[in-house]
Design an enzyme around this catalytic site. Structure first.
Site, PDB file in Angstrom:
ATOM      1  N   LYS A 122       0.877  -1.184   0.000  1.00 38.09           N
ATOM      2  CA  LYS A 122       0.000   0.000   0.000  1.00 38.09           C
ATOM      3  C   LYS A 122       0.904   1.220   0.000  1.00 38.09           C
ATOM      4  CE  LYS A 122      -4.347   0.193   1.052  1.00 38.09           C
ATOM      5  NZ  LYS A 122      -5.413  -0.458   0.393  1.00 38.09           N
TER       6      LYS A 122
HETATM    7  N1  GLU Z   1      -7.437  -0.269  -2.739  1.00 36.76           N
HETATM    8  C1  GLU Z   1      -8.209  -1.436  -2.888  1.00 36.76           C
HETATM    9  C2  GLU Z   1      -8.218  -2.269  -1.612  1.00 36.76           C
HETATM   10  O1  GLU Z   1      -7.966  -1.776  -0.551  1.00 36.76           O
HETATM   11  C3  GLU Z   1      -7.861  -2.238  -4.115  1.00 36.76           C
HETATM   12  C4  GLU Z   1      -6.449  -2.666  -4.247  1.00 36.76           C
HETATM   13  C5  GLU Z   1      -6.142  -3.241  -5.623  1.00 36.76           C
HETATM   14  O2  GLU Z   1      -7.030  -3.376  -6.441  1.00 36.76           O
HETATM   15  O3  GLU Z   1      -4.979  -3.531  -5.820  1.00 36.76           O
HETATM   16  O4  GLU Z   1      -8.549  -3.411  -1.639  1.00 36.76           O
END
Ligand code: GLU
Length: 431
Positions: A122
């Protein structure tokens, strides 16, 4: 501009954003707790408490007025034993290194519980995206892409939208990366607009998975969706899509909210007539006859409560007052560890974020496959395959839930951790 401000995808709610516990603290507590159920190699668990790498960069951008401002950005790469790092990038004033690490850990579990060939990461920039013009946001994104260029890529680490970022952000990121590489590389990010290699159904996917697991969970407890009352905090892409699908499948959505407060109607809200955060930001209360505070929404006497805004909204202060029979986590980390324990004691099951909102990353995986194969899928295929994957993950988690008599969160962690630990064991420690 198609917009996906994920929380998993925001929803325009900021109330209750106090930080009783950091995402990293919650994530570590949950890991330690679930690891106790498994006879895992303690060395693997210890490793998983830390990220593999955290990249910190500074991003200077020229403001529209000509001055220069420097922002700090991060990319926390947690674990890649099952495949390339995967996870969103958020633009939010409260982004910190530790928050990215905690959220990156959740991505590792989320991908594993869905059995996707990805690890977890992240990242984000500590910036208030509302204070940037579109041009400034574009400059910030392109420079951030340049700073991360050596550590991302379709086989290395694949960012996606999260809070404060959307499909347009992903298009700029893909473009900046591709320009530097000298070729178009759509698979470097997911959540792009379909016209540049994005997937049909990606923007709706986290909300769709929340709706699917809500249905499965209600069925598990021998209830029909027909007549099930639902309160949804946050009306962004997760909250609004979940609410609309559940409404369409026969549930009665009695409350939805954004940063300004909640619309409440015990006889049921016509969810399609309330604009989502993407359609008209922060407008929910303008359409309401009865407005209640966001905090009160969390305590309504409903069958299902779906927090789909920020993290840390169900805390030790309000866990005793939650009036729902079932909580389905739409956002990432809406329940603190203490609140989790209180709800469990009170017999209120919580379907965890790493399962409930995993539709987003699952359709990201479909998008990545489409990008690699240069062949797009129909919306129907995306939704069918998403339903299949959600049911498979639900069944795996349900199996552990029944077999071990644990909470839904522990069951999901057990599924995820077993898969990750097995992969670590098979690969071994090198040298
Ligand atoms: N930000 C989204 C989550 O927290 C999607 C992450 C992604 O698709 O890689 O799941």
């Amino acid at each position: 501009m198609a917009s996906e401000s994920n929380a998993a995808e925001n929803g325009g709610v900021e109330e209750g954003a106090t930080e009783p516990e950091t995402a990293l603290e919650t994530a570590r507590r949950q890991l330690d707790h679930a690891a106790e159920y498994l006879s895992l190699d303690q060395r693997i668990v210890e490793r998983l408490r830390y990220p593999k790498k955290v990249h910190e960069v500074t991003i200077p951008i020229e403001r529209d007025g000509g001055s220069v401002e420097v922002f700090t950005g991060y990319r926390a790469q947690h674990d890649s034993v099952r495949g390339p790092y995967k996870g969103g990038l958020r633009y939010h004033p409260e982004v910190t290194r530790d928050e990215c690490v905690g959220l990156g850990m959740w991505m590792t579990w989320k991908c594993a519980v869905m059995d996707l060939p990805f690890g977890g990461a992240k990242g984000g920039v500590a910036v208030d995206p509302k204070a940037l013009s579109a041009d400034e946001k574009e400059r910030l994104t392109r420079r951030f892409a340049q700073e991360l260029r050596n550590v991302i890529g379709p086989k290395q680490d694949i960012p996606a939208p999260d809070m404060g970022t959307d499909s347009q952000t992903m298009a700029w990121l893909m473009d900046a990366y591709s320009m530097q590489e000298g070729e178009t590389i759509p698979g470097v990010v997911t959540g792009k607009p379909p016209v540049v290699g994005g997937s049909e159904g990606r923007a709706e996917a986290p909300g769709r998975s929340v709706a699917i697991v809500t249905k499965l969970a209600r069925e598990f407890y021998d209830h029909d969706l027909e007549g099930t009352t639902v309160a949804v905090q946050g009306y962004g892409s997760v909250g609004a899509n979940a609410a609309r699908l559940l409404d369409g499948w026969g549930a009665t959505v009695v409350a939805v909210s954004d940063v300004n407060g909640a619309m409440y109607d015990p006889s049921g809200i016509d969810t399609s007539s309330v604009p989502s955060h993407e359609e008209e930001p922060e407008a929910v209360t303008e359409y309401a006859e009865t407005v209640i505070p966001n905090g009160e929404l969390l305590t309504l006497d409903v069958d299902v409560l779906i927090p789909a805004a920020l993290g840390n909204v169900i805390t030790e202060e309000n866990a005793d007052a939650v009036g729902a029979d079932l909580v389905v986590e739409g956002s990432n980390g809406p329940t603190t560890s203490t609140a989790d324990a209180t709800l469990t004691e009170r017999g209120i099951p919580i379907v965890p974020d790493i399962l409930a909102n995993a539709g987003g990353v699952t359709v990201s995986y479909f998008e990545w496959l489409q990008d690699i194969n240069r062949r797009s899928w129909s919306l129907e295929r995306v939704n069918d395959e998403l339903e299949t994957e959600m049911r498979a993950a639900w069944n795996a988690v349900r199996h552990e839930f029944e077999r071990r008599d644990v909470t839904w969160r522990d069951a999901a962690y057990i599924v995820a951790l077993s898969r990750i630990a097995e992969a670590h064991e098979a690969r071994g420690l090198w040298p």
